[in-house]
Scaffold this active site. Structure first.
Site, PDB file in Angstrom:
ATOM      1  N   LYS A  11       0.778  -1.282   0.019  1.00 44.07           N
ATOM      2  CA  LYS A  11       0.187  -0.094   0.261  1.00 44.07           C
ATOM      3  C   LYS A  11       0.956   1.727   0.115  1.00 44.07           C
ATOM      4  O   LYS A  11       2.017   1.143  -0.498  1.00 44.07           O
ATOM      5  CB  LYS A  11      -1.021  -0.225   0.931  1.00 44.07           C
ATOM      6  CG  LYS A  11      -2.061  -1.809   1.294  1.00 44.07           C
ATOM      7  CD  LYS A  11      -2.732  -1.282   1.938  1.00 44.07           C
ATOM      8  CE  LYS A  11      -3.353  -2.709   1.892  1.00 44.07           C
ATOM      9  NZ  LYS A  11      -4.749  -2.786   2.834  1.00 44.07           N
ATOM     10  N   HIS A  94      -8.037  -3.182  -6.354  1.00 45.33           N
ATOM     11  CA  HIS A  94      -8.197  -3.397  -4.943  1.00 45.33           C
ATOM     12  C   HIS A  94      -9.567  -2.752  -4.019  1.00 45.33           C
ATOM     13  O   HIS A  94      -9.770  -1.764  -5.286  1.00 45.33           O
ATOM     14  CB  HIS A  94      -6.900  -2.915  -4.158  1.00 45.33           C
ATOM     15  CG  HIS A  94      -6.524  -2.807  -3.067  1.00 45.33           C
ATOM     16  ND1 HIS A  94      -7.595  -2.249  -1.637  1.00 45.33           N
ATOM     17  CD2 HIS A  94      -6.046  -4.093  -2.364  1.00 45.33           C
ATOM     18  CE1 HIS A  94      -6.672  -2.616  -0.868  1.00 45.33           C
ATOM     19  NE2 HIS A  94      -6.355  -3.774  -0.910  1.00 45.33           N
ATOM     20  N   GLU A  96      -9.660  -0.158  -2.385  1.00 45.21           N
ATOM     21  CA  GLU A  96      -9.450   0.895  -1.898  1.00 45.21           C
ATOM     22  C   GLU A  96      -9.216   2.163  -3.363  1.00 45.21           C
ATOM     23  O   GLU A  96      -9.240   2.918  -3.191  1.00 45.21           O
ATOM     24  CB  GLU A  96      -7.853   1.238  -0.634  1.00 45.21           C
ATOM     25  CG  GLU A  96      -8.000   0.312   0.575  1.00 45.21           C
ATOM     26  CD  GLU A  96      -6.902  -0.367   0.875  1.00 45.21           C
ATOM     27  OE1 GLU A  96      -5.576  -0.093   0.167  1.00 45.21           O
ATOM     28  OE2 GLU A  96      -7.237  -0.993   1.819  1.00 45.21           O
ATOM     29  N   GLU A 165     -11.088 -10.206  -1.306  1.00 45.43           N
ATOM     30  CA  GLU A 165     -10.792 -10.048   0.080  1.00 45.43           C
ATOM     31  C   GLU A 165     -11.881  -9.135   0.193  1.00 45.43           C
ATOM     32  O   GLU A 165     -12.545  -7.699  -0.375  1.00 45.43           O
ATOM     33  CB  GLU A 165      -9.392  -8.800  -0.494  1.00 45.43           C
ATOM     34  CG  GLU A 165      -8.158  -8.601  -1.298  1.00 45.43           C
ATOM     35  CD  GLU A 165      -7.413  -8.024  -0.770  1.00 45.43           C
ATOM     36  OE1 GLU A 165      -6.497  -8.104  -0.164  1.00 45.43           O
ATOM     37  OE2 GLU A 165      -7.499  -6.964  -1.157  1.00 45.43           O
ATOM     38  N   SER A 209      -5.931  -9.373   6.532  1.00 48.29           N
ATOM     39  CA  SER A 209      -5.609  -9.579   8.038  1.00 48.29           C
ATOM     40  C   SER A 209      -5.231 -11.444   7.796  1.00 48.29           C
ATOM     41  O   SER A 209      -5.022 -11.457   8.725  1.00 48.29           O
ATOM     42  CB  SER A 209      -6.800  -9.367   8.652  1.00 48.29           C
ATOM     43  OG  SER A 209      -7.637  -7.662   8.834  1.00 48.29           O
TER      44      SER A 209
HETATM   45  P1  PGA Z   1      -4.286  -6.722   5.330  1.00 49.54           P
HETATM   46  O1  PGA Z   1      -4.748  -6.173   3.678  1.00 49.54           O
HETATM   47  O2  PGA Z   1      -3.884  -7.512   5.441  1.00 49.54           O
HETATM   48  O3  PGA Z   1      -3.656  -5.390   5.655  1.00 49.54           O
HETATM   49  O4  PGA Z   1      -5.934  -6.694   5.914  1.00 49.54           O
HETATM   50  C1  PGA Z   1      -4.877  -7.177   2.476  1.00 49.54           C
HETATM   51  C2  PGA Z   1      -4.775  -5.954   1.183  1.00 49.54           C
HETATM   52  O5  PGA Z   1      -5.250  -4.900   1.501  1.00 49.54           O
HETATM   53  O6  PGA Z   1      -4.864  -6.493   0.047  1.00 49.54           O
END
Ligand code: PGA
Length: 247
Positions: A11, A94, A96, A165, A209
């Site tokens: 990220k 993704h 985000e 995800e 996570s």
């Molecule tokens: P995280 O992120 O392992 O911190 O939950 C996973 C991702 O967004 O690809």
């Protein structure tokens, strides 16, 4: 047998000094893993990470790419630019990017198409929000997101990597249980099989996570072929331990 893929998603984290320390730790500790390993890094660090990873088993990945080939798209990075740095994987869609940059299913599908045409493997990310899960809409949402990518890519779909995800599990410390994840993965596998006779070779990653403590249970599920790891990919011992769980 298909190898698992463990991909780190840094990220918007890192610095020249921190990247160097992290990659040196990973390269010296990774040995000869039984899985494929990649790091998806911020694009400004592709050159640095390319040089630090050269000669190692760890592949380089990007976190996003433009759906356009070239031209007046200020701030965007093209697939041919990724090619210049030997980038093997690129995240597309993704959550985000979907949430904060309003990427639609159609844009995500175009990005996957552009990546495939350039020899970069897109890691297509899909997943439902908490509200969607609570409304019983998980399957409908992930199938819609995947259908757009299948529609745009036809038989080339067997060349993608797919990452499930659940948005509510990303960065929250709330992991989907291995059963919850497997259930969705089985649905996605069936959808891929209906679209391509080669669907069995598609790596289906779980993300949200995933950490050193829960990785082996998740990676032990029949339709989970790897992980997309955010937070835990920023610490060399944690990421190495996840890689070891995939063996
Ligand atoms: P995280 O992120 O392992 O911190 O939950 C996973 C991702 O967004 O690809």
């Amino acid at each position: 047998m298909k190898k698992k893929l463990i991909a780190g998603n840094w990220k918007m984290n890192g610095s020249l000094a921190a990247n160097e320390a992290l990659i040196k730790g990973l390269v010296s500790g990774v040995g000869t893993p039984n899985c494929l390993v990649a790091l998806c890094v911020p694009s400004v660090y592709l050159a640095q990470c390319r040089s630090l990873l050269t000669g190692s088993v760890i592949d380089l990945g990007a976190q996003d790419v433009s759906q356009h080939e070239a031209g007046a798209f200020t701030g965007e990075v093209s697939c041919s630019m990724l090619n210049d740095f030997g980038v093997r994987y690129c995240l597309v869609g993704h959550s985000e990017r979907r949430q904060y940059h309003f990427e639609t299913d159609a844009v995500v599908a175009l990005k996957a198409q552009r990546a495939l045409a350039s020899g970069v493997t897109p890691i297509v990310c899909i997943g439902e929000t908490l509200a969607e899960r609570e409304a019983g809409r998980t399957e409908e949402v992930v199938k819609r997101q995947l259908a757009a990518v299948i529609h745009a890519n036809g038989h080339c779909i067997s060349e993608i990597v797919l990452a499930y995800e659940p948005v509510w599990a990303i960065g929250t410390g709330k992991t989907a249980s291995a059963e919850q994840a497997q259930q969705v993965h089985a649905v996605l596998r069936a959808q891929l099989k209906a679209a391509s006779s080669q669907a069995d070779r598609i790596q289906l990653l779980y993300g949200g996570s995933m950490n050193a403590a829960n990785a082996s249970q998740l990676l032990g599920q029949p339709d989970i072929d790897g992980g997309l790891i955010g937070g835990a990919s920023l610490k060399a011992p944690d990421f190495l331990s996840i890689i070891a769980s995939a063996g």
